[in-house]
Design an enzyme around this catalytic site. Sequence first.
Site, PDB file in Angstrom:
ATOM      1  N   SER A   1       0.091 -40.796 -14.824  1.00 32.84           N
ATOM      2  CA  SER A   1      -0.628 -39.248 -14.773  1.00 32.84           C
ATOM      3  C   SER A   1       1.038 -38.909 -15.198  1.00 32.84           C
ATOM      4  O   SER A   1       0.970 -37.767 -15.489  1.00 32.84           O
ATOM      5  CB  SER A   1      -1.663 -39.081 -13.814  1.00 32.84           C
ATOM      6  OG  SER A   1       0.006 -39.095 -12.779  1.00 32.84           O
TER       7      SER A   1
ATOM      8  N   HIS B   1      -7.548 -40.157 -16.426  1.00 36.97           N
ATOM      9  CA  HIS B   1      -6.682 -39.622 -16.915  1.00 36.97           C
ATOM     10  C   HIS B   1      -7.234 -40.472 -17.701  1.00 36.97           C
ATOM     11  O   HIS B   1      -6.684 -40.170 -19.229  1.00 36.97           O
ATOM     12  CB  HIS B   1      -5.086 -39.091 -16.713  1.00 36.97           C
ATOM     13  CG  HIS B   1      -5.129 -38.670 -15.903  1.00 36.97           C
ATOM     14  ND1 HIS B   1      -4.720 -36.896 -16.117  1.00 36.97           N
ATOM     15  CD2 HIS B   1      -4.720 -38.305 -14.633  1.00 36.97           C
ATOM     16  CE1 HIS B   1      -4.169 -36.377 -15.153  1.00 36.97           C
ATOM     17  NE2 HIS B   1      -4.188 -37.773 -13.837  1.00 36.97           N
TER      18      HIS B   1
ATOM     19  N   LYS C   1     -11.211 -33.328 -13.770  1.00 36.92           N
ATOM     20  CA  LYS C   1     -10.488 -33.396 -14.680  1.00 36.92           C
ATOM     21  C   LYS C   1     -11.095 -32.641 -16.479  1.00 36.92           C
ATOM     22  O   LYS C   1     -11.892 -32.222 -16.426  1.00 36.92           O
ATOM     23  CB  LYS C   1      -9.235 -34.590 -15.480  1.00 36.92           C
ATOM     24  CG  LYS C   1      -7.937 -34.800 -14.031  1.00 36.92           C
ATOM     25  CD  LYS C   1      -8.115 -35.629 -13.767  1.00 36.92           C
ATOM     26  CE  LYS C   1      -6.775 -35.714 -12.880  1.00 36.92           C
ATOM     27  NZ  LYS C   1      -6.703 -35.821 -11.641  1.00 36.92           N
TER      28      LYS C   1
END
Length: 403
Positions: free
Chosen positions: A185, A213, A244
């Site tokens: 990340s 991610h 996310k």
Amino acid sequence: MQQQFDQRLRDNLDELSSRKLLKIEQEIVSPQSAQINLRAMGEREVLNMCANNYLGLANHQALVRAAHAGLERHGFGMSSVRFICGTHSVHRALERRLSEYLRREDTILFGSCFDANTGLFEALLDEHDAVISDSLNHASIIDGVRLCKAKRLRYANNDMGELESALREARHCRTVLVVTDGVFSMDGIGANLPGICDLAKRYGALVMVDDSHAVGFIGPGGRGTPARHGLEDRVDILTGTLGKALGGASGGYVSGRAEIIAWLRQRARPYLFSNSLMPALCEASLAAIDLAEDAEDLREKLTARTFQLRRGLSNLGFQVSGSDHPIVPLITGDAAIAVQISDYFLALGILVVPFSYPVVPQGAARIRMQVSAAHSAEEIERVIFAFRSARTHLGAGSPRSGS
């Protein structure tokens, strides 16, 4: 004693402030989106380059409607942990949907992916086992590994030679688990998953991937890094977040074989001792998965905007980490320069956040931006122009030739 303690904390805070390393929380007074309103700016609108809102779903009306409907049907909260009276039918529905989406046998929900990662290792591994972790893995993985009694080994980021050495060292352990982020990340770098899976197979190890991610926007149907590499059947444990790309709210999960998930329901402490997710969040997450699975248009737009920003910054001579991920870290090296850029951008109406030690290594300070499918081409050009202006006015940023 209390006065000494309080004074020590004040001194530490003052020291951070003097070095311009004090983390400032920007208060948002609007829904999360590509454009947000900040209290500190007199509620003026600014361009947001910081959120994990990869597909732009954080304020998507389909999710808002699903959450409203969930509140009406299921109420607000469960007021209980799952094994007492906190399991609602919508929790089961979301677990089944995630399993179907990720092509896993079963899934277990947690309050966050941080909880998922901190609860997993202690439940599955003990002093007879070993865990081998990439050096750039997320803090939640690091903390989770610390909580278990397994032998701990670490390898340099994506260094298959060091990974193989660790596998050889752990070959006498009962169970060996190799754990990696799917995407790191702070750097926007993907894991060398083919290399990891090949070595794990050779040495009889299991593989775990935190794909926070990636899920929603990487790989076929947005199913993440294992799907991108055609390795879904080679990854034993997959963790991820609903906070996310999949709506940006909260909640995490572990997906994998039925036996693994069943044991986590019995032994994972964050699962056993934390309230279950509010039902309305689960309803919205179900809607988010449906959107993400068919969101080829959003993924194409995200790819285009990411390429536009990365190319623009590279053409200006800035050092940018990674290659094609919408996490776009511009490396300054110097923490003070990163803070200067952040302040300069905020005056221009653009929100970017500086990262420095201990979040990243000493001397590796950066501005980490995150592109969203909600960003327009004009907004990305505005960011590129701001970096050109910052270099002129501040002498900020390290061109690759001087780094």
